[in-house]
Design a protein around this motif. Structure first.
Motif: not given
Length: 526
Positions: A10-11, A448-452, A456-457, A510-512
Motif C-alpha cells: 500500500s501507499a 493509464f491513470g495509475l497511482d504512484a 512504480i510496481d 495529505v502526503l502519499i
C-alpha cells in the motif's frame, strides 16, 4: 486501488511529513529529523548520508549528488549541482596516447572529485534548520554500531565484490567475505570523517587529514589528483529544465545530468497514442524501446558539462522530438541508433522528503558503478566514484575528458508539476535506465491513470546496448512478439532500477508516499 488478494504494498498516507527511500533505516532517520523539528532538507541529508553506510555499493562520501528543492511558501524549484570535476591533470590526449579509447571504469583515471559533501554542507547552510551536526548524527551512529545488510543490498554486494581492489577489499568485505543478508557491516573510519564534517564543515573533508588521505591514496595509484583539486571543489545552483507531457510538467536537473534525455523521451512518446495501447503489451514496449535508442543517441552526441554544451535547446525542442519520432517503425526494431556510452550495473540511491510546510526535496546520490572505481583511501576507507568513465575520449567531442570539467552524468532527480504547482517529487534509480524510467513512470501516471505506488510496481523494460531487457512481470507472449519485431529479448538477472515518489494531495491535505519493492526500502510518514 490495488487487489488486496495479490502481493503488493500500500501507499503510505501521512499529514506531517514523509520520506521515501531505498532502505528502511534511512527512511526512519529522516522521519526522526522531521519529528525533531527539522525540515525536508535536514531530513534528506540525514537519510542520504546514512544510505552510504546502509548501501555502500551504491553511494558514499566519495560520490556526487544532484538535488531539486521546492522551498516552503512558494512554488519555485531550485536545482543544486553537486557533481565533482575531473582533476586538473586529467587530459584525454594523455589517455589516448596510452592506448585507451574509453576511460577505464575500474581505474584511478576514472576517479573524479567527490562533490556530494560540499553540496550537503551548502544545502544545510542555505535551506536547513538544524545544521550538519544533527543531520549527520544517524550516519555516525550506524557507521560505528553497524548496519545489518539488507537482502537487496546483499544481492548487489555479491554481484559486485569482484570490483573491489586493494585496500577497498579490507573496508568493504567482512572478514574477507561478501556479507550475506543479516551480516553486520561497520565503517568506524567513516564515522570519524563524518564527525569532522559535522564540526568543521566542508573543510573537514576537502582539507586537512581526510583530503591528504584521499590525495595520497589516489596519487599512489597513478592519479593526478592534488590537494588544490579537492579544496577547489564547489557545487553550483542552477536553473531546472522542464517539458510538458499532456497536462503534467516534468521538471529535471539541467546538464551535466541527463534530465534533458528524459524530457526528450517524453516529447517523442507524446507523438504516439500511448494511452490507446495495452499498458503491458508489446506495442508499448516497442515504441518505448525505439524512443530510448534515439533519445540516448542524442544524449551521447551532445550532453556534457554545462560550460561546454551548446545543444540543450535542440534536445528540449518538440520539433526535434517530432523528427525523431518519424524514424520509428511501429512494427520493426531498428538497429541501435549508436553504441551507447553506458555500461551496465550503475549504482545509485534516491531519497525524497516532503515536510508539513510542503518543502520538498528530490535528491540523488551515487558513486556510479557498484563500489565506484573499486578503490578506497588507505586511512579512512573512502570509496572513490568512477564518474570519469562518463567522459568521452574522442578528440573534439563535447564530452571529451579534460581537467576541471564535469563528465556527463546519469543520475537525475525529478519533480512533477500541474498548473505551476508541485504535485510530486520522484526519482528512478538505475544508471542509464533513469531517463527511460522517468518517462515510463510519467506515462504510467498520465496515460493509464495509475497511482504512484502502482506506477512504480508495474513491470519494466529497457533497450540497452542492443538488448531489450524485459522483466518477468511481462508475459512470455509479449517477449515472443517483441522477438518477432526484431528485438534481442532477455530477462535481466536483476530488477530494472528502483523508484520512490511522494504525491502532495492538496485537496485532502495529505502526503502519499510510494516505494519500489525492487529495493529494501519503504516510505514512512507521521
Amino acid at each position: 486501488m490495488r487487489d488486496f488478494q495479490r502481493p503488493g504494498r500500500s501507499a503510505v498516507f501521512a499529514s506531517n511529513g514523509i520520506c521515501a527511500t531505498s532502505h528502511p533505516l534511512a527512511a526512519k532517520a529522516a522521519l526522526q529529523i522531521l519529528e525533531a523539528g527539522g525540515n525536508a532538507v535536514d531530513a534528506a541529508i540525514a537519510g542520504a548520508v546514512l544510505l552510504g553506510i546502509c548501501e555502500p555499493q551504491m553511494t558514499g562520501l566519495g560520490g556526487d549528488c544532484f538535488v531539486l528543492v521546492k522551498p516552503a511558501g512558494h512554488e519555485d524549484i531550485i536545482a543544486l549541482n553537486g557533481s565533482g570535476r575531473a582533476p586538473a591533470g586529467l587530459d584525454a590526449a594523455d589517455l589516448r596516447a596510452q592506448g585507451y579509447d574509453v576511460v577505464p571504469p575500474q581505474d584511478v583515471h576514472a576517479v573524479t572529485l567527490p562533490g556530494a559533501v560540499d553540496a550537503f554542507c551548502r544545502l544545510s547552510a542555505d535551506w536547513g534548520k538544524l545544521g550538519m551536526k544533527t543531520a549527520l548524527a544517524p550516519a555516525i551512529h550506524y557507521a560505528e554500531a553497524g548496519v545489518p545488510v539488507a537482502p537487496r543490498v546483499a544481492f548487489d554486494w555479491a554481484a559486485a565484490q569482484g570490483n573491489l581492489q586493494g585496500v577497498a577489499r579490507d573496508y568493504y568485505l567482512v572478514n574477507g567475505e561478501t556479507p550475506s543478508a543479516g551480516t553486520l557491516f561497520r565503517a568506524p573510519k567513516q564515522a570519524e570523517v563524518l564527525r569532522r564534517i559535522a564540526t568543521e564543515g566542508r573543510a573537514g573533508f576537502y582539507e586537512g587529514e581526510v583530503a591528504e588521505d584521499m590525495v595520497d591514496s589516489l596519487r599512489a595509484l597513478g592519479g593526478t589528483h592534488t590537494l588544490a583539486d579537492f579544496a577547489a571543489t564547489s557545487c553550483d545552483y542552477t536553473t531546472p529544465i522542464s517539458g510538458t507531457y499532456k497536462e503534467i510538467e516534468l521538471v529535471e536537473h539541467p546538464p551535466n545530468g541527463q534530465g534533458a534525455t528524459a524530457i526528450l523521451m517524453a516529447n517523442i512518446l507524446s507523438q504516439f497514442d500511448i494511452a490507446a495501447m495495452d499498458p503491458w503489451g508489446a506495442e508499448r514496449v516497442h515504441i518505448e524501446a525505439e524512443t530510448a535508442k534515439l533519445a540516448y543517441d542524442t544524449r551521447n552526441r551532445f550532453l556534457t558539462d554545462p560550460d561546454h554544451m551548446n545543444r540543450l535547446d535542440h534536445m528540449l525542442s518538440m520539433e526535434t522530438a517530432r523528427k525523431l519520432a518519424g524514424l520509428i517503425n511501429p512494427r520493426k526494431a531498428m538497429a541501435s541508433a549508436a553504441t551507447l556510452s553506458e555500461q551496465v550495473h550503475k549504482e545509485t540511491i534516491y531519497i525524497t522528503v516532503v515536510d508539513k510546510d510542503h518543502m520538498a526535496v528530490s535528491l540523488i546520490y551515487s558513486i556510479f558503478h557498484s563500489f565506484g572505481a573499486g578503490l578506497a583511501s588507505d586511512k579512512f576507507g573512502i570509496n572513490f566514484q568512477n564518474r570519469g568513465s562518463g567522459f568521452a575520449l574522442t578528440e573534439g567531442h563535447p564530452n571529451e575528458a579534460k581537467g576541471g570539467k564535469r563528465p556527463m552524468h546519469t543520475i537525475i532527480p525529478g519533480m512533477l508539476r500541474k498548473d505551476d504547482k508541485l504535485i510530486m517529487p520522484f526519482g528512478v534509480m538505475g544508471g542509464a535506465y533513469q531517463p527511460n524510467g522517468h518517462a515510463r513512470f510519467l506515462s504510467n501516471l498520465v496515460d493509464f491513470g495509475l497511482d504512484a505506488q502502482s506506477a512504480i510496481d508495474a513491470p519494466r523494460s529497457f533497450s540497452d546496448a542492443g538488448v531489450l531487457n524485459v522483466e518477468r512481470g511481462y508475459s512470455d507472449s509479449v517477449r515472443e512478439q517483441l522477438s518477432n519485431m526484431g528485438h534481442v529479448v532477455q530477462i535481466p538477472e536483476g530488477p530494472i532500477g528502483g523508484a520512490q515518489a511522494i504525491r502532495i494531495d492538496y485537496e485532502k491535505g495529505v502526503l502519499i508516499g510510494a516505494s519500489d519493492p525492487r529495493k529494501d526500502g519503504c516510505a514512512l510518514g507521521y
